[in-house]
Each structure stands twice: as structure tokens, then as C-alpha cells.
Design an enzyme around this catalytic site. Sequence first.
Site, PDB file in Angstrom:
ATOM      1  N   MET A 133      -9.903   8.277  13.122  1.00 35.13           N
ATOM      2  CA  MET A 133      -9.276   9.546  12.774  1.00 35.13           C
ATOM      3  C   MET A 133      -8.065   9.756  13.689  1.00 35.13           C
ATOM      4  O   MET A 133      -7.019   9.183  13.447  1.00 35.13           O
ATOM      5  CB  MET A 133     -10.295  10.686  12.874  1.00 35.13           C
ATOM      6  CG  MET A 133     -11.458  10.547  11.895  1.00 35.13           C
ATOM      7  SD  MET A 133     -12.758  11.754  12.155  1.00 35.13           S
ATOM      8  CE  MET A 133     -11.927  13.265  11.653  1.00 35.13           C
ATOM      9  N   CYS A 134      -8.211  10.528  14.756  1.00 36.24           N
ATOM     10  CA  CYS A 134      -7.133  10.831  15.710  1.00 36.24           C
ATOM     11  C   CYS A 134      -6.052  11.705  15.072  1.00 36.24           C
ATOM     12  O   CYS A 134      -5.863  11.706  13.867  1.00 36.24           O
ATOM     13  CB  CYS A 134      -6.481   9.573  16.275  1.00 36.24           C
ATOM     14  SG  CYS A 134      -7.594   8.425  17.085  1.00 36.24           S
ATOM     15  N   GLU A 135      -5.366  12.462  15.904  1.00 39.06           N
ATOM     16  CA  GLU A 135      -4.234  13.255  15.432  1.00 39.06           C
ATOM     17  C   GLU A 135      -3.105  13.194  16.445  1.00 39.06           C
ATOM     18  O   GLU A 135      -3.320  13.025  17.654  1.00 39.06           O
ATOM     19  CB  GLU A 135      -4.649  14.701  15.164  1.00 39.06           C
ATOM     20  CG  GLU A 135      -5.609  14.826  14.001  1.00 39.06           C
ATOM     21  CD  GLU A 135      -5.455  16.121  13.216  1.00 39.06           C
ATOM     22  OE1 GLU A 135      -4.391  16.756  13.293  1.00 39.06           O
ATOM     23  OE2 GLU A 135      -6.415  16.484  12.517  1.00 39.06           O
TER      24      GLU A 135
END
Length: 258
Positions: A1-3
Site C-alpha cells: 500500500m503506502c502513501e
Amino acid sequence: MCELLGMSFNLPVTPKISFKGFRKRSEQNPDGWGIAFYPDESVQVIKEPLKAAESPLSEFLQDYSGLESKIFIAHVRYSSKGPKSHKNTHPFSRELNGKEYVFAHNGTIDYKSLKLGRFKPIGETDSEYVFCYLLSCIEQRNISEWEKEDFEWLTEKLQEINRYGKLNCLFSDGELLFSYHNQDGYKGLYFLHREPPYGKVTLLDEDWAIDLAEEKSTKQTGYIIATNKLTDEEEWQKFEPGKLRVFKDGKMIYPDKI
């Protein structure tokens, strides 16, 4: 995921509004957070292998007036390769040609076919490996001052890396902010041109509204880049998949047109 979160402004700014909303994204990305900025030509990277919303340090920074720069890169991590640790937390930094580069990535890359030069990763992430590979390519091209043809070359290089997996990334040399969106639109990436006249905005991740006119100088203008929109009442625009955008001093300098 990560942003991802990136900022490029014409004057030094504090990121407390954007960073306040961005910290909330750690609810789905609990494995680390980090922010990089340039107090001068050198970079300062602050990061922890902790959930940002539960970190006293990140809470302090969201209101800290000393956190001021024209360029910011921030990241909240959901680990896919490499355990939860400081060395695997983004952003990563290296020196090249007297400039300090920082890099943050969202996605997963099968990097075994990418051959490294003198830059080597410290941690176990594919992200840091890709960063080291990219720096080696920049060094081989002998780029000291970036030109339009270098941006075109970089687009092709990022698209080449992208063929090995998912690649959304932000990186900077302290003067330019580079942003690239994955070829198939993975996760999304948005940009916002924030300029006066400023009005009221509401953070999407919490019930918190603010009048930007009370917080911002009318001389400040620039761009914010994020994996997902951070606010209502503002015109966030989608990146085109497989495209590079480059910002300098609060202006988009590549491509020439949106």
C-alpha cells in the site's frame, strides 16, 4: 500500500495542514513514517518505524514552525519487502554531484534485473534498491544541471523500471521535485496547485476545517502531490499514468502543459 506526499513552493512553507491530514493515512499504513525537507542545500530526513498517528514526534512536527522548506517529501509505509525497521523506512537519501537526493516509493518492484553501480542499499527494500539504481543511471548520464532532454530521458528510465512492477515515486535534489505515476494507474496520484486567493478547506481524513487565508501569505504559491486527495473545496487533478511531472519553486516546469 503506502502513501506519498510531496510539496514544492516558491517560498519556504510549513506543511502542517497537509501533514496533519497525511498522518491519518497511517491507519492503513502502520509500519513507518518519514518526512524529508531542505533547510538549505542539505536535506534533513526524520523518520521512524512507527505508526505516524501514534508517534509523539510526528504529532510535534505537525505544529512545529521550524519545519520549513520549499520542498517536502513524506511517506507512510505498509511493508511489503523488508521488515519494519528504521533502515527500511522512507524517505531514503544519498549524495550525488554535491546534491543530496531523497526518494520515496509506493509499489513493489522485482529488481533482480536492475544492475547497481557504486550506490548500494543499506536496508532490504525494493524501494531503496530502485533509488540506488536510479542514482547510478543519473550519474552515468552525467547530469549536473537538469534540462528538458534529461526529463524526457528520465521518463523513459522510470517507465523501464516500471515494467518490473508497480512504481509511484517522489524524489528531489533540493531544487527540483520529481513525481512519477505508475503506468497502469496503480493506487492513484494527484496534484493540487495551491495559490491565492485562499479560502476555507476541510481535511478529508478528519473533521477539521481551516481558513487558508489566515494561515498562508498571499505571496506563497505552489503544488502539493499526494497518493489520494487530502482536502475538499480544492481542485485536485489526477496524474496521467506513466507520466513524469517536475516542479521547481512552486511551478510545474515539465511537462510544459497540464
